[in-house]
Design a protein around this motif. Sequence first.
Motif, PDB file in Angstrom:
ATOM      1  N   ALA A   1       0.837  -1.205   0.000  1.00 21.01           N
ATOM      2  CA  ALA A   1       0.000   0.000   0.000  1.00 21.01           C
ATOM      3  C   ALA A   1       0.869   1.251   0.000  1.00 21.01           C
ATOM      4  N   ILE A   2       1.934   1.230   0.790  1.00 20.62           N
ATOM      5  CA  ILE A   2       2.837   2.388   0.884  1.00 20.62           C
ATOM      6  C   ILE A   2       3.489   2.671  -0.461  1.00 20.62           C
ATOM      7  N   GLN A   3       3.953   1.624  -1.122  1.00 20.31           N
ATOM      8  CA  GLN A   3       4.643   1.823  -2.398  1.00 20.31           C
ATOM      9  C   GLN A   3       3.695   2.362  -3.459  1.00 20.31           C
ATOM     10  N   GLY A   4       2.476   1.854  -3.478  1.00 19.60           N
ATOM     11  CA  GLY A   4       1.492   2.377  -4.430  1.00 19.60           C
ATOM     12  C   GLY A   4       1.118   3.814  -4.112  1.00 19.60           C
ATOM     13  N   PHE A   5       0.965   4.112  -2.830  1.00 21.04           N
ATOM     14  CA  PHE A   5       0.648   5.482  -2.415  1.00 21.04           C
ATOM     15  C   PHE A   5       1.724   6.462  -2.874  1.00 21.04           C
ATOM     16  N   LEU A   6       2.994   6.097  -2.678  1.00 19.56           N
ATOM     17  CA  LEU A   6       4.090   6.992  -3.074  1.00 19.56           C
ATOM     18  C   LEU A   6       4.130   7.192  -4.584  1.00 19.56           C
ATOM     19  N   ARG A   7       3.914   6.130  -5.319  1.00 20.60           N
ATOM     20  CA  ARG A   7       3.916   6.262  -6.784  1.00 20.60           C
ATOM     21  C   ARG A   7       2.764   7.144  -7.247  1.00 20.60           C
ATOM     22  N   HIS A   8       1.583   6.940  -6.662  1.00 19.56           N
ATOM     23  CA  HIS A   8       0.442   7.795  -7.009  1.00 19.56           C
ATOM     24  C   HIS A   8       0.740   9.262  -6.678  1.00 19.56           C
ATOM     25  N   SER A   9       1.281   9.491  -5.492  1.00 21.67           N
ATOM     26  CA  SER A   9       1.521  10.862  -5.034  1.00 21.67           C
ATOM     27  C   SER A   9       2.566  11.566  -5.892  1.00 21.67           C
ATOM     28  N   LEU A  10       3.673  10.885  -6.163  1.00 25.00           N
ATOM     29  CA  LEU A  10       4.742  11.501  -6.947  1.00 25.00           C
ATOM     30  C   LEU A  10       4.327  11.711  -8.400  1.00 25.00           C
ATOM     31  N   THR A  11       3.531  10.803  -8.932  1.00 22.41           N
ATOM     32  CA  THR A  11       3.020  10.970 -10.296  1.00 22.41           C
ATOM     33  C   THR A  11       2.099  12.179 -10.363  1.00 22.41           C
ATOM     34  N   ALA A  12       1.249  12.337  -9.347  1.00 19.67           N
ATOM     35  CA  ALA A  12       0.350  13.499  -9.303  1.00 19.67           C
ATOM     36  C   ALA A  12       1.146  14.791  -9.198  1.00 19.67           C
ATOM     37  N   ILE A  13       2.172  14.789  -8.369  1.00 22.30           N
ATOM     38  CA  ILE A  13       3.020  15.974  -8.202  1.00 22.30           C
ATOM     39  C   ILE A  13       3.663  16.354  -9.531  1.00 22.30           C
ATOM     40  N   GLU A  14       4.120  15.349 -10.263  1.00 22.98           N
ATOM     41  CA  GLU A  14       4.778  15.611 -11.539  1.00 22.98           C
ATOM     42  C   GLU A  14       3.825  16.282 -12.524  1.00 22.98           C
ATOM     43  N   GLN A  15       2.540  15.922 -12.464  1.00 23.76           N
ATOM     44  CA  GLN A  15       1.561  16.506 -13.383  1.00 23.76           C
ATOM     45  C   GLN A  15       1.005  17.835 -12.880  1.00 23.76           C
ATOM     46  N   VAL A  16       0.720  17.911 -11.582  1.00 26.98           N
ATOM     47  CA  VAL A  16       0.120  19.127 -11.020  1.00 26.98           C
ATOM     48  C   VAL A  16       1.146  20.255 -10.902  1.00 26.98           C
ATOM     49  N   LYS A  17       2.391  19.901 -10.586  1.00 27.06           N
ATOM     50  CA  LYS A  17       3.466  20.864 -10.354  1.00 27.06           C
ATOM     51  C   LYS A  17       3.088  21.888  -9.269  1.00 27.06           C
ATOM     52  N   PRO A  18       2.828  21.402  -8.064  1.00 27.05           N
ATOM     53  CA  PRO A  18       2.403  22.286  -6.976  1.00 27.05           C
ATOM     54  C   PRO A  18       3.577  23.031  -6.349  1.00 27.05           C
ATOM     55  N   THR A  19       3.248  24.072  -5.610  1.00 28.65           N
ATOM     56  CA  THR A  19       4.254  24.763  -4.799  1.00 28.65           C
ATOM     57  C   THR A  19       4.240  24.246  -3.370  1.00 28.65           C
ATOM     58  N   HIS A  20       3.109  23.623  -2.961  1.00 28.13           N
ATOM     59  CA  HIS A  20       2.949  23.104  -1.604  1.00 28.13           C
ATOM     60  C   HIS A  20       2.184  21.782  -1.663  1.00 28.13           C
ATOM     61  N   VAL A  21       2.484  20.884  -0.705  1.00 24.96           N
ATOM     62  CA  VAL A  21       1.850  19.558  -0.689  1.00 24.96           C
ATOM     63  C   VAL A  21       1.435  19.187   0.729  1.00 24.96           C
ATOM     64  N   ALA A  22       0.248  18.604   0.855  1.00 28.11           N
ATOM     65  CA  ALA A  22      -0.198  18.022   2.127  1.00 28.11           C
ATOM     66  C   ALA A  22      -0.952  16.737   1.835  1.00 28.11           C
ATOM     67  N   VAL A  23      -0.822  15.784   2.753  1.00 30.04           N
ATOM     68  CA  VAL A  23      -1.564  14.524   2.666  1.00 30.04           C
ATOM     69  C   VAL A  23      -2.518  14.459   3.850  1.00 30.04           C
ATOM     70  N   CYS A  24      -3.788  14.207   3.581  1.00 27.00           N
ATOM     71  CA  CYS A  24      -4.795  14.160   4.650  1.00 27.00           C
ATOM     72  C   CYS A  24      -5.195  12.719   4.939  1.00 27.00           C
ATOM     73  N   TRP A  25      -5.357  12.428   6.241  1.00 25.96           N
ATOM     74  CA  TRP A  25      -5.608  11.063   6.707  1.00 25.96           C
ATOM     75  C   TRP A  25      -6.796  11.018   7.655  1.00 25.96           C
ATOM     76  N   ASP A  26      -7.487   9.870   7.683  1.00 25.57           N
ATOM     77  CA  ASP A  26      -8.442   9.591   8.757  1.00 25.57           C
ATOM     78  C   ASP A  26      -7.640   9.267  10.012  1.00 25.57           C
ATOM     79  N   MET A  27      -8.196   9.620  11.158  1.00 23.25           N
ATOM     80  CA  MET A  27      -7.520   9.331  12.424  1.00 23.25           C
ATOM     81  C   MET A  27      -8.414   8.415  13.267  1.00 23.25           C
TER      82      MET A  27
END
Length: 297
Positions: free
Chosen positions: A39-65
């Motif tokens: 799950a972690i490896q897929g999450f990182l690939r999804h996140s980094l791929t999104a970053i590459e396309q979105v090209k953000p200046t800031h990033v946050a990941v939101c989680w259920d607690m």
Amino acid sequence: MHQKHVLLIDGMALLFRSFFATAISNQFMVNRHGNPTNAIQGFLRHSLTAIEQVKPTHVAVCWDMGQKTFRNEVYTEYKANRQEAPLELIPQFDLVKEIATHFSFANIGVKGYEADDCIGTIAKVANSETKVSIVSGDKDLLQLLTDHVEIWLVKKGYGEYDRFTHSRFQEEYGITPAQFIDVKGLMGDTSDGYPGVKGIGEKTAFKLIREHESIEGILENLHLLTPGQKKKIEADLDMLHLSRKLAAIHCEVPLPELYYNEWSGVPSAAGEIVDHHELKTVHRFLASYQAFTGERI
């Protein structure tokens, strides 16, 4: 000066999606420490791929607690139909947050609220000069669309998105994003465990909101509905109001003072945590990943 562009990642949605994508074939990717990492490896690939396309200046990941939120106090059956998390996924919940910090992702989660609520709160407080892109697989987030907030819904594989803007949503559905909450109140959500009005499905819910603009508008014009529609709504009036309350993303979560990090590419230290946890697919991905700063990782 470049416009601030905040990328909000729905961590829970991407983590679960990544887990089940490989769990179906029992590929849990257990490392030498005995921890599954699929799950972690897929999450990182999804996140980094999104970053590459979105090209953000800031990033946050939101989680259920945790499983319980204020919605469970309102309706005890909320998400009660969901199965317990698989044993192989449980140890990845905490580990993914630890690893995310090494990638300069801000982890946001507030007890008693869902990741969606944190995402909604951050999106709401962003001023009109700040662009917000939200990556998730959850259509409920479409209610957050504005002129400066976009929703990128992940599709099959990596890097494929169903990208919604405020204007696209209105053109396709014939309602505003805010009215989508009333649609959900009418039709309910089986995955979240609230029924809406029994017998009112998605097609009818959209039609009624297009015609009457809101649940209040429908109730004021019950005499214009078909006898069947009128009877169903009157029989489930309390649940209708409750379902709408459950469907609405809460946009006033008490957030920590710093709720997103500046993004300037994958830190060099990320490679160490990847090697330590034997995240082999991430290692291969990083070998060819081009951070938008132009530096090869």
